[in-house]
Design an enzyme around this catalytic site. Sequence first.
Site, short mmCIF file in Angstrom:
data_model
loop_
_atom_site.label_atom_id
_atom_site.label_comp_id
_atom_site.label_asym_id
_atom_site.label_seq_id
_atom_site.Cartn_x
_atom_site.Cartn_y
_atom_site.Cartn_z
N HIS A 17 38.98 49.14 38.07
CA HIS A 17 39.73 47.95 38.53
C HIS A 17 41.22 48.24 38.37
CE1 HIS A 17 40.17 43.32 38.69
NE2 HIS A 17 41.37 43.85 38.83
N HIS A 19 45.34 47.81 40.32
CA HIS A 19 46.24 47.40 41.41
C HIS A 19 47.29 48.49 41.55
CE1 HIS A 19 44.61 43.29 41.34
NE2 HIS A 19 44.43 43.55 40.06
N LEU A 20 47.28 49.16 42.69
CA LEU A 20 48.25 50.25 42.91
C LEU A 20 49.44 49.78 43.74
CD1 LEU A 20 45.88 53.30 43.58
CD2 LEU A 20 47.15 52.78 41.48
N ARG A 21 49.33 48.57 44.33
CA ARG A 21 50.42 48.02 45.15
C ARG A 21 50.75 48.95 46.33
NH1 ARG A 21 49.11 43.57 42.35
NH2 ARG A 21 50.28 43.23 40.45
N ASN A 45 44.50 43.18 47.03
CA ASN A 45 45.36 41.99 47.14
C ASN A 45 46.82 42.34 47.44
OD1 ASN A 45 45.63 43.03 44.49
ND2 ASN A 45 46.11 41.03 43.62
N LYS A 103 35.78 42.44 47.38
CA LYS A 103 36.33 41.66 46.27
C LYS A 103 36.40 40.19 46.61
CE LYS A 103 38.37 40.92 42.36
NZ LYS A 103 39.54 41.46 41.69
N HIS A 140 36.62 38.09 40.80
CA HIS A 140 37.56 37.47 39.87
C HIS A 140 36.93 36.11 39.53
CE1 HIS A 140 41.65 36.43 38.23
NE2 HIS A 140 41.03 35.26 38.24
N HIS A 178 37.20 42.00 34.76
CA HIS A 178 38.09 41.64 33.63
C HIS A 178 37.60 40.42 32.86
CE1 HIS A 178 39.60 38.93 36.69
NE2 HIS A 178 40.51 39.73 37.19
N LEU A 223 45.93 37.30 34.22
CA LEU A 223 44.82 36.41 34.54
C LEU A 223 43.53 37.21 34.63
CD1 LEU A 223 46.56 34.10 37.14
CD2 LEU A 223 45.70 33.44 34.89
N ASP A 251 42.60 46.79 35.05
CA ASP A 251 43.33 45.72 35.72
C ASP A 251 44.83 45.94 35.61
OD1 ASP A 251 43.76 43.44 37.22
OD2 ASP A 251 43.59 42.08 35.52
N HIS A 255 54.23 44.36 37.87
CA HIS A 255 55.22 43.49 38.51
C HIS A 255 56.56 43.93 37.93
CE1 HIS A 255 52.28 40.54 40.08
NE2 HIS A 255 51.62 40.74 38.95
N ALA A 267 51.60 36.99 36.77
CA ALA A 267 50.49 37.41 35.90
C ALA A 267 50.18 38.87 36.15
CB ALA A 267 49.27 36.56 36.21
#
Length: 349
Positions: A17, A19-21, A45, A103, A140, A178, A223, A251, A255, A267
């Site tokens: 899990h 987030h690589l953006r 996302n 997802k 989620h 998560h 979150l 996760d 940011h 978050a």
Amino acid sequence: MTATPQVLKIRRPDDWHIHLRDDHMLSTVLPFTSEVFGRAIVMPNLTPPVTTVADAIAYRDRIMAALPAGHNFTPLLTCYLTDSLDPEEIARGFGQGVFTAAKLYPANATTNSQHGVSDVKKIYPVLERMQKIGMPLLIHGEVTHNHVDIFDREARFIDEVMDPVRRQFPELKIVFEHITTKEAAQYVLSGNQYLGATITPQHLMFNRNHMLVGGVRPHLFCLPVLKRNIHQEALREVIASGADRFFLGTDSAPHTKGRKESSCGCAGCFNAPLALSAYATVFEELNALQHFEAFCSLNGPRFYGLPLNKDFIELSRIPVTQPEEIVLGHESIVPFLAGQTLAWKVTSY
Ligand SMILES: NC(=O)N[C@@H](CC(=O)O)C(=O)O
Ligand SMILES: [Zn+2]
Ligand SMILES: [Zn+2]
């Protein structure tokens, strides 16, 4: 008495899990993961989200283009479920090996989830198809009603959504992402081979007191939000027990510093740097290093039905200090555990 180990040699881990953006954030954060992990389940996302096979192929290409030379890393792409997604698109992406999973973000549950699912019944035809083709559903798990307290949203989700979905689709593979509560840990433990869960370093190392006592620490805000200590303890117990349907999912959710240290902060914890050191610290504290490798490198691929990685990495008992900030153009990202020193360093990968 067994001697304290100085080296931990484990099969190469995967991150189930992350987030690589995109853009310069992607090229900044990716190397922290790709130098150590063999594969990662990449969350969809983005803005706009990854909802088509073409989006996923293009995103995978951008990830591969950002990969440093010499890193042997495979991104596993996911499809962002919306109310109107066509089951055909999902099945085609899975069949072509582009989507590894899909997802489910309940609409407005978390960062970039505004296009998420407004009512899970709307995607029952998609879930039916996924069950049929053996495609995992990643969730989620938080309800979003205004009247439900944020600390209760995960536990409520189990009764209101997770359990009804599992009854309707008993052979749909589901990862409860998560998890943060004892209710979720118990629910997954009491489930069968179709139910697994990821656990983050922050939910194992901290509880809401760490985030809120003596001042608010925005870099611990993620979150689902950190819960009270009994929940942290329950998560620690479940990994210490070696339960085999729980696996590593950081996760990691970067940011910029400005967006975290704000009057309305985002978050997400950016824990990719030193993620493995953080997990090793927890397993050692729990006297459970014998289960470390399974959590990092075996349970995930077995649940997903994917081969284990073939090579090995080593962590050594050498202090390693997290930087205070990581430069991102003219901004920066503050990593999880910034400025702190951990006992286990990845020394061979
Ligand atoms: N975990 C988080 O706090 N944030 C994630 C979204 C998510 O995984 O819910 C993000 O994309 O920033
Ligand atoms: Zn989430
Ligand atoms: Zn996430």
